[in-house]
Enzyme design. Sequence first.
Site, PDB file in Angstrom:
ATOM      1  N   ASP A  89       0.843  -1.210   0.000  1.00  0.00           N
ATOM      2  CA  ASP A  89       0.000   0.000   0.000  1.00  0.00           C
ATOM      3  C   ASP A  89       0.873   1.253   0.000  1.00  0.00           C
ATOM      4  OD1 ASP A  89      -2.176  -1.654   0.223  1.00  0.00           O
ATOM      5  OD2 ASP A  89      -2.384  -1.373   2.394  1.00  0.00           O
TER       6      ASP A  89
HETATM    7  N1  URA Z   1      -1.378  -5.701   4.212  1.00  0.00           N
HETATM    8  C1  URA Z   1      -1.821  -4.439   4.108  1.00  0.00           C
HETATM    9  O1  URA Z   1      -2.836  -4.080   4.686  1.00  0.00           O
HETATM   10  N2  URA Z   1      -1.104  -3.569   3.368  1.00  0.00           N
HETATM   11  C2  URA Z   1       0.048  -3.897   2.734  1.00  0.00           C
HETATM   12  O2  URA Z   1       0.674  -3.051   2.084  1.00  0.00           O
HETATM   13  C3  URA Z   1       0.494  -5.225   2.849  1.00  0.00           C
HETATM   14  C4  URA Z   1      -0.227  -6.110   3.583  1.00  0.00           C
END
Ligand code: URA
Length: 237
Positions: free
Chosen positions: A106
């Site tokens: 993310d």
């Molecule tokens: N889980 C999440 O919520 N975000 C990420 O970037 C990776 C795993």
Amino acid sequence: MALNKARLDRFLAQYCQISRKDVRLMLAKNRVQINGVIAHDIDEIIDTFSHITLDGQVIQENAAHYIMLNKPIGVVSATRDKEHKTVIDLLDYSFKDELHIVGRLDLNTSGLVLMTNDSRWSERLTLPEHKVIKRYSVTLKDKLNEEYISAFAKGMYFEFEDITTKPAKLTILSDYQAEVELVEGRYHQIKRMFGRFRNTVTALHRCSIGTLELDNTLEPAASRHLTEWEVHNVDKL
Ligand code: URA
């Protein structure tokens, strides 16, 4: 780049615009080398990354590339984006536009991102059935307790995708700090799993994928090539 496979005679017949019989003659005269070795078999299987020469001239030399990046917060795991800097924008390699991302993070997650042009390798790392463990360090707004451990291990039903998450290992490191190991990468998976406890993830960092730890000499936004050992052993636990 898709990892296309082909029989050598088909490849050479098409490349040289000659018949397969002529390809046989070509091989009989030791004119073709694959990865430095004289080719004899018309049915030898080659792929996108085979180094092929004819009469000493290179006719295919696509190289496979494997890169690790320490992704900073605020950089998007995409190849193009109108608003944010992308992980590809952070790289300084001539081949960077050939690369795809092996498991996105993310925008506000930091840590290990792998990029390659070898789709067979990236598939090995991302398909849940291959069970390659991705390890994350998580900081939370509210206190953790033992109930989280069993809930993560049991798996959680995600109505939107109609799936139950695969067993995940949660280790409590302190009141607000945990380590989570996943073998899959559902959309916002870790945040949504803690969301079941109405607990907010305030920091998320990917530390490792399989045997590969984020190189601690890489500053945020820095990258490096994987070593040959790392490429071949990343999914061997
Ligand atoms: N889980 C999440 O919520 N975000 C990420 O970037 C990776 C795993």
